[in-house]
Write an enzyme that holds these catalytic residues in place. Structure first.
Site, PDB file in Angstrom:
ATOM      1  N   ASP A   1      61.481  33.441  -3.442  1.00 18.84           N
ATOM      2  CA  ASP A   1      61.783  33.470  -4.870  1.00 18.84           C
ATOM      3  C   ASP A   1      61.974  32.032  -5.353  1.00 18.84           C
ATOM      4  O   ASP A   1      62.768  31.281  -4.781  1.00 18.84           O
ATOM      5  CB  ASP A   1      63.066  34.283  -5.095  1.00 18.84           C
ATOM      6  CG  ASP A   1      63.245  34.672  -6.555  1.00 18.84           C
ATOM      7  OD1 ASP A   1      62.243  34.743  -7.279  1.00 18.84           O
ATOM      8  OD2 ASP A   1      64.394  34.913  -6.954  1.00 18.84           O
TER       9      ASP A   1
ATOM     10  N   HIS B   1      65.780  28.890 -17.817  1.00 19.65           N
ATOM     11  CA  HIS B   1      66.647  29.731 -16.984  1.00 19.65           C
ATOM     12  C   HIS B   1      67.567  28.879 -16.112  1.00 19.65           C
ATOM     13  O   HIS B   1      68.774  29.125 -16.041  1.00 19.65           O
ATOM     14  CB  HIS B   1      65.797  30.655 -16.112  1.00 19.65           C
ATOM     15  CG  HIS B   1      66.588  31.398 -15.080  1.00 19.65           C
ATOM     16  ND1 HIS B   1      67.458  32.414 -15.399  1.00 19.65           N
ATOM     17  CD2 HIS B   1      66.657  31.261 -13.729  1.00 19.65           C
ATOM     18  CE1 HIS B   1      68.023  32.879 -14.296  1.00 19.65           C
ATOM     19  NE2 HIS B   1      67.553  32.192 -13.274  1.00 19.65           N
TER      20      HIS B   1
ATOM     21  N   ARG C   1      78.068  26.373 -13.122  1.00 19.78           N
ATOM     22  CA  ARG C   1      78.649  25.061 -12.823  1.00 19.78           C
ATOM     23  C   ARG C   1      78.982  24.355 -14.135  1.00 19.78           C
ATOM     24  O   ARG C   1      78.397  23.330 -14.474  1.00 19.78           O
ATOM     25  CB  ARG C   1      77.643  24.213 -12.013  1.00 19.78           C
ATOM     26  CG  ARG C   1      77.330  24.749 -10.606  1.00 19.78           C
ATOM     27  CD  ARG C   1      76.269  23.915  -9.884  1.00 19.78           C
ATOM     28  NE  ARG C   1      74.988  23.958 -10.562  1.00 19.78           N
ATOM     29  CZ  ARG C   1      74.103  24.940 -10.433  1.00 19.78           C
ATOM     30  NH1 ARG C   1      74.365  25.958  -9.630  1.00 19.78           N
ATOM     31  NH2 ARG C   1      72.965  24.904 -11.090  1.00 19.78           N
TER      32      ARG C   1
ATOM     33  N   GLU D   1      66.318  40.593 -13.310  1.00 21.57           N
ATOM     34  CA  GLU D   1      65.640  39.308 -13.491  1.00 21.57           C
ATOM     35  C   GLU D   1      64.158  39.590 -13.627  1.00 21.57           C
ATOM     36  O   GLU D   1      63.529  40.132 -12.701  1.00 21.57           O
ATOM     37  CB  GLU D   1      65.893  38.357 -12.316  1.00 21.57           C
ATOM     38  CG  GLU D   1      67.284  37.743 -12.311  1.00 21.57           C
ATOM     39  CD  GLU D   1      67.414  36.545 -11.365  1.00 21.57           C
ATOM     40  OE1 GLU D   1      66.578  36.415 -10.445  1.00 21.57           O
ATOM     41  OE2 GLU D   1      68.345  35.756 -11.547  1.00 21.57           O
TER      42      GLU D   1
ATOM     43  N   GLU E   1      60.445  38.610 -13.547  1.00 17.35           N
ATOM     44  CA  GLU E   1      59.683  37.559 -12.878  1.00 17.35           C
ATOM     45  C   GLU E   1      58.222  37.972 -12.707  1.00 17.35           C
ATOM     46  O   GLU E   1      57.891  39.160 -12.763  1.00 17.35           O
ATOM     47  CB  GLU E   1      60.273  37.275 -11.483  1.00 17.35           C
ATOM     48  CG  GLU E   1      61.783  37.067 -11.489  1.00 17.35           C
ATOM     49  CD  GLU E   1      62.297  36.416 -10.220  1.00 17.35           C
ATOM     50  OE1 GLU E   1      61.481  36.023  -9.367  1.00 17.35           O
ATOM     51  OE2 GLU E   1      63.529  36.307 -10.092  1.00 17.35           O
TER      52      GLU E   1
ATOM     53  N   ASP F   1      63.965  41.147  -9.904  1.00 20.02           N
ATOM     54  CA  ASP F   1      64.805  40.644  -8.815  1.00 20.02           C
ATOM     55  C   ASP F   1      66.263  40.969  -9.151  1.00 20.02           C
ATOM     56  O   ASP F   1      67.026  40.120  -9.598  1.00 20.02           O
ATOM     57  CB  ASP F   1      64.577  39.128  -8.688  1.00 20.02           C
ATOM     58  CG  ASP F   1      65.390  38.525  -7.568  1.00 20.02           C
ATOM     59  OD1 ASP F   1      65.585  39.194  -6.545  1.00 20.02           O
ATOM     60  OD2 ASP F   1      65.833  37.367  -7.718  1.00 20.02           O
TER      61      ASP F   1
ATOM     62  N   ARG G   1      75.778  39.424  -9.939  1.00 21.43           N
ATOM     63  CA  ARG G   1      76.190  38.058 -10.295  1.00 21.43           C
ATOM     64  C   ARG G   1      77.545  37.671  -9.730  1.00 21.43           C
ATOM     65  O   ARG G   1      77.781  36.501  -9.400  1.00 21.43           O
ATOM     66  CB  ARG G   1      76.224  37.913 -11.817  1.00 21.43           C
ATOM     67  CG  ARG G   1      74.905  38.135 -12.495  1.00 21.43           C
ATOM     68  CD  ARG G   1      73.835  37.183 -12.017  1.00 21.43           C
ATOM     69  NE  ARG G   1      72.591  37.394 -12.741  1.00 21.43           N
ATOM     70  CZ  ARG G   1      71.461  36.792 -12.416  1.00 21.43           C
ATOM     71  NH1 ARG G   1      71.384  35.961 -11.377  1.00 21.43           N
ATOM     72  NH2 ARG G   1      70.376  37.033 -13.110  1.00 21.43           N
TER      73      ARG G   1
ATOM     74  N   GLN H   1      76.998  37.003  -6.052  1.00 22.53           N
ATOM     75  CA  GLN H   1      76.227  35.764  -5.927  1.00 22.53           C
ATOM     76  C   GLN H   1      77.078  34.528  -6.180  1.00 22.53           C
ATOM     77  O   GLN H   1      76.992  33.530  -5.443  1.00 22.53           O
ATOM     78  CB  GLN H   1      75.060  35.828  -6.923  1.00 22.53           C
ATOM     79  CG  GLN H   1      74.110  34.644  -6.879  1.00 22.53           C
ATOM     80  CD  GLN H   1      73.058  34.710  -8.010  1.00 22.53           C
ATOM     81  OE1 GLN H   1      72.960  35.712  -8.727  1.00 22.53           O
ATOM     82  NE2 GLN H   1      72.288  33.654  -8.149  1.00 22.53           N
TER      83      GLN H   1
ATOM     84  N   TYR I   1      77.231  31.907  -2.867  1.00 23.18           N
ATOM     85  CA  TYR I   1      75.991  31.106  -2.822  1.00 23.18           C
ATOM     86  C   TYR I   1      76.165  29.653  -2.411  1.00 23.18           C
ATOM     87  O   TYR I   1      75.164  28.977  -2.146  1.00 23.18           O
ATOM     88  CB  TYR I   1      75.240  31.208  -4.150  1.00 23.18           C
ATOM     89  CG  TYR I   1      75.608  30.183  -5.183  1.00 23.18           C
ATOM     90  CD1 TYR I   1      76.793  30.272  -5.902  1.00 23.18           C
ATOM     91  CD2 TYR I   1      74.774  29.096  -5.452  1.00 23.18           C
ATOM     92  CE1 TYR I   1      77.125  29.332  -6.838  1.00 23.18           C
ATOM     93  CE2 TYR I   1      75.101  28.145  -6.396  1.00 23.18           C
ATOM     94  CZ  TYR I   1      76.274  28.267  -7.084  1.00 23.18           C
ATOM     95  OH  TYR I   1      76.611  27.322  -8.020  1.00 23.18           O
TER      96      TYR I   1
ATOM     97  N   LYS J   1      71.406  39.319  -3.912  1.00 26.34           N
ATOM     98  CA  LYS J   1      69.991  39.562  -4.212  1.00 26.34           C
ATOM     99  C   LYS J   1      69.335  40.541  -3.242  1.00 26.34           C
ATOM    100  O   LYS J   1      68.349  41.200  -3.600  1.00 26.34           O
ATOM    101  CB  LYS J   1      69.215  38.240  -4.105  1.00 26.34           C
ATOM    102  CG  LYS J   1      69.699  37.134  -5.008  1.00 26.34           C
ATOM    103  CD  LYS J   1      69.162  37.293  -6.404  1.00 26.34           C
ATOM    104  CE  LYS J   1      69.311  36.019  -7.210  1.00 26.34           C
ATOM    105  NZ  LYS J   1      68.623  36.128  -8.509  1.00 26.34           N
TER     106      LYS J   1
ATOM    107  N   THR K   1      64.627  44.445  -4.479  1.00 29.08           N
ATOM    108  CA  THR K   1      63.732  43.727  -5.376  1.00 29.08           C
ATOM    109  C   THR K   1      62.595  44.685  -5.696  1.00 29.08           C
ATOM    110  O   THR K   1      61.919  45.160  -4.784  1.00 29.08           O
ATOM    111  CB  THR K   1      63.167  42.454  -4.707  1.00 29.08           C
ATOM    112  OG1 THR K   1      64.253  41.641  -4.259  1.00 29.08           O
ATOM    113  CG2 THR K   1      62.285  41.664  -5.652  1.00 29.08           C
TER     114      THR K   1
ATOM    115  N   THR L   1      63.284  33.823 -12.511  1.00 28.48           N
ATOM    116  CA  THR L   1      63.466  34.429 -13.828  1.00 28.48           C
ATOM    117  C   THR L   1      62.713  33.658 -14.900  1.00 28.48           C
ATOM    118  O   THR L   1      62.805  32.432 -14.969  1.00 28.48           O
ATOM    119  CB  THR L   1      64.963  34.447 -14.177  1.00 28.48           C
ATOM    120  OG1 THR L   1      65.648  35.108 -13.128  1.00 28.48           O
ATOM    121  CG2 THR L   1      65.209  35.170 -15.481  1.00 28.48           C
TER     122      THR L   1
ATOM    123  N   GLU M   1      71.936  35.627 -19.031  1.00 28.35           N
ATOM    124  CA  GLU M   1      71.661  34.691 -20.118  1.00 28.35           C
ATOM    125  C   GLU M   1      71.742  35.387 -21.478  1.00 28.35           C
ATOM    126  O   GLU M   1      72.302  34.839 -22.428  1.00 28.35           O
ATOM    127  CB  GLU M   1      70.272  34.086 -19.937  1.00 28.35           C
ATOM    128  CG  GLU M   1      70.122  33.226 -18.692  1.00 28.35           C
ATOM    129  CD  GLU M   1      68.665  33.012 -18.332  1.00 28.35           C
ATOM    130  OE1 GLU M   1      68.113  33.831 -17.558  1.00 28.35           O
ATOM    131  OE2 GLU M   1      68.070  32.059 -18.839  1.00 28.35           O
TER     132      GLU M   1
END
Lengths: 393, 393
Positions: free
Chosen positions: A111, A118, A127, A183, A185, A217, A221, A224, A228, A237, A241, A328, A342
């Site tokens: 991925d 995105h 962050r 997501e 994609e 996908d 959240r 994750q 992560y 994830k 999928t 994404t 988002e």
């Protein structure tokens, strides 16, 4: 190769000719099909009946042998089908009456993270104290390996996963994800493999990639966000999928090729592309029938040819059935984002559906559909299939 | 399933009975073998000759059918072989005269990060301004998916990969990695699969995991350092992962089970283990014949049973042939680290080999051997095989 009753078939034009794998009612074995309108041409039966030289490629009912056969065979089969559509009509059945299954065995799944919009949005949300884009983002198409064994065909129910997450007060909790997301994609299906130690240059993209599918996908959240750092997404994830049952040959998208956005700074040599592999696709995302986003693939910073060149520049080998997804797809404008993370800005601005209900993230019972179209030079839009899935508890 | 002339066989005891896949000189097809001493018992031939009920499991010459057959069959085959070793000797050939190939098809490959000492060392080196361990480290076994398609059998030459890296002055360079490293790990081979949506609890570990192999997770540290934020390692790892040709059944390690280190804080419920799955293994790492490290697996913070429970707690399905590795095995003392990154402290304290030369990282032509042993209750040490590979330009 198991599957469930797949997505509704989009109405395919007679020059798109996407491939699928399907099972007729009452049969156990799968067949390879080609989509025409809302029908499927049973290629396995048609070529066997006609004792076609390539009949053997379709006997097993999966795309795997065709993928491995390489670009010359892809071209010959597509040319043959296009030239004989009328004669093949005797092997045509309504797609709504068959079960569409996973069309190929996924070898490795990668991925990417190729949308600047995105990546910037996620960076701001995950962050908030740092730069939106990490320093490497404009130098290479960031990607990571996902779980090939949990790639499922459109229509497979998606069970809400459980996992660890950190609460606002810092305590560590375990339970069903409260932030289940989609997501949208684009997926690229590798046909012809490559040898260990031999990079695939950017200009050889269409010698290795067979076609395109639509990918959801699914992401948890909260899981994750906690897991992560430092080795990337894992359980957030890997639970599922979803892919569309249709693989659209790259050849069908020749008219949708466009220049990608300007890359600044210039990437290093192995990522420089002379042939444009931007694609004028749109991914329309609906939740319970309400269109919540139309994400423009034309905005993707890195092209799939660059993704493939990057993926192999260290000598990593390709195998038939490798699947790599774009990451994404998000555009710059409102209503162009490819995830609820988002669209709802991490839940702070819930999305309103046609029934008046709102969504920060997905609820049990929600049905997500992602339908892809391509706009060809001249403006005509063609359907590329769709991927759907319903959330269960 | 292709391979190259494999590793020298370690001398296996008559209760270890590891499995391999091998090719006799002049033949094309592979056979399944069992290691006894420095010989291989040709199980494919032996069971076919005796019209054994399980002969079909070994006809294809790969471990795949045996893996999928599940724990009851694993037990029955192992019991049969152990009880008939003398009679099977007529099918015994020296392992040095055959080619050992990849013993199973790798489905998904996951790499964990389960050594506290290793994670702390890497944290200090890669993130000198932060805490050595990330906040999640003691709450869950961190892992990520790697590339299944580039898992190669011991003996496969390892071509030095090229990639992007950031120079000390901040410029972005492309070229062969200057920091090619080894990582000594233990690999766990999944046999019996699981269903999508169904977590595998910690106590079901030995109902799914068939056995153990030795892994060298080759790494390009300069590539990895530049690419890994925010989605984890990708090209710095995906060029090759070497595995020993021998898979040692979990049953052979019953006597090597020990209590893992105390976990503090207590992990959440799905990671709590009553049955000890710490393992008293040692990985001896040699570069060009000089032993540079003896890494104690007994020090691993997370057990493989916890890794499997974590991997599946979100409902991710297992398939026969899934491989998950422990992550680099490093102990607390000098000469116990499982990577040159740690042994040379990122090149600042090069390791001296017996020929007087020094190594910060691997040079072209270097041959790396990782040999695993288990110490059984009572102190007897048994060989588990080895993985080796030589670096080429």
């Amino acid at each position: 190769m198991v599957g469930v009753r797949g997505a509704r078939v989009t109405d395919f034009g007679r020059t798109t000719l996407p491939y699928c794998s399907f099972v007729r009612p009452g049969e156990a074995r799968a067949r390879v099909g080609v989509g025409v309108g809302t029908d499927v041409v049973d290629l396995t039966a048609a070529l066997a009946t006609r004792r076609h030289a390539y009949a053997g490629l379709f006997a097993a009912g999966s795309l795997d042998p065709l993928l491995a056969a390489g670009p010359r065979t892809w071209h010959e089969v597509r040319t043959y089908v296009a030239a004989n559509l009328s004669a093949l009509a005797e092997h045509q059945v309504p797609a709504s009456g068959v079960e569409l299954v996973l069309p190929f065995e996924v070898a490795d799944y990668v991925d990417f993270y190729a949308s600047e919009h995105h990546a910037s949005n996620v960076g701001r949300l995950f962050r908030p104290d740092g730069d939106a884009l990490t320093p490497n983002w404009k130098h290479l198409p960031i990607g990571y390996h996902g779980r090939a064994g949990t790639v499922v065909v459109s229509g497979t129910p998606i069970r809400r996963p459980s996992g660890q997450m950190r609460e606002r007060d810092g305590t560590i909790a375990f339970g069903p994800t409260a932030k289940l997301d989609l997501e949208a994609e684009t997926g690229f299906v590798v046909g012809a493999g490559s040898s260990l130690g031999e990079p695939v240059p950017v200009e050889s993209f269409d010698q290795h990639v067979f076609g395109v599918c639509v990918v959801n996908d699914w992401s948890a959240r909260d899981v994750q966000a906690w897991e992560y750092v430092p080795l990337g997404p894992f359980l957030g994830k890997s639970f599922a999928t979803s892919v569309s049952p249709w693989v659209v040959p790259l050849a069908a998208l020749a008219g949708a090729r466009i220049d990608p956005p300007r890359r600044d700074p210039d990437p290093v040599a192995y990522l420089q592309d002379d042939e444009p592999w931007g694609l004028d696709l749109e991914l329309e995302i609906a939740v319970n029938g309400t269109v919540v986003s139309r994400a423009p693939y034309s905005e993707m910073y890195w092209t799939p040819a660059q993704m493939l060149a990057h993926l192999t520049v260290n000598g990593a080998a390709l195998r038939p059935g490798d699947l790599f997804a774009s990451g994404t797809v998000s555009g710059p404008g409102p209503g162009q984002q490819g995830s609820l993370l988002e669209l709802s800005w991490n839940g702070s601005r819930p999305v309103t559906l046609d029934d008046g209900s709102t969504r920060a993230f997905l609820l049990d019972g929600d049905r997500v559909t992602i339908a892809a179209t391509a706009r060809l030079a001249g403006g005509r839009r063609i359907a590329l299939g769709q991927v759907e899935g319903q959330v269960t508890s």
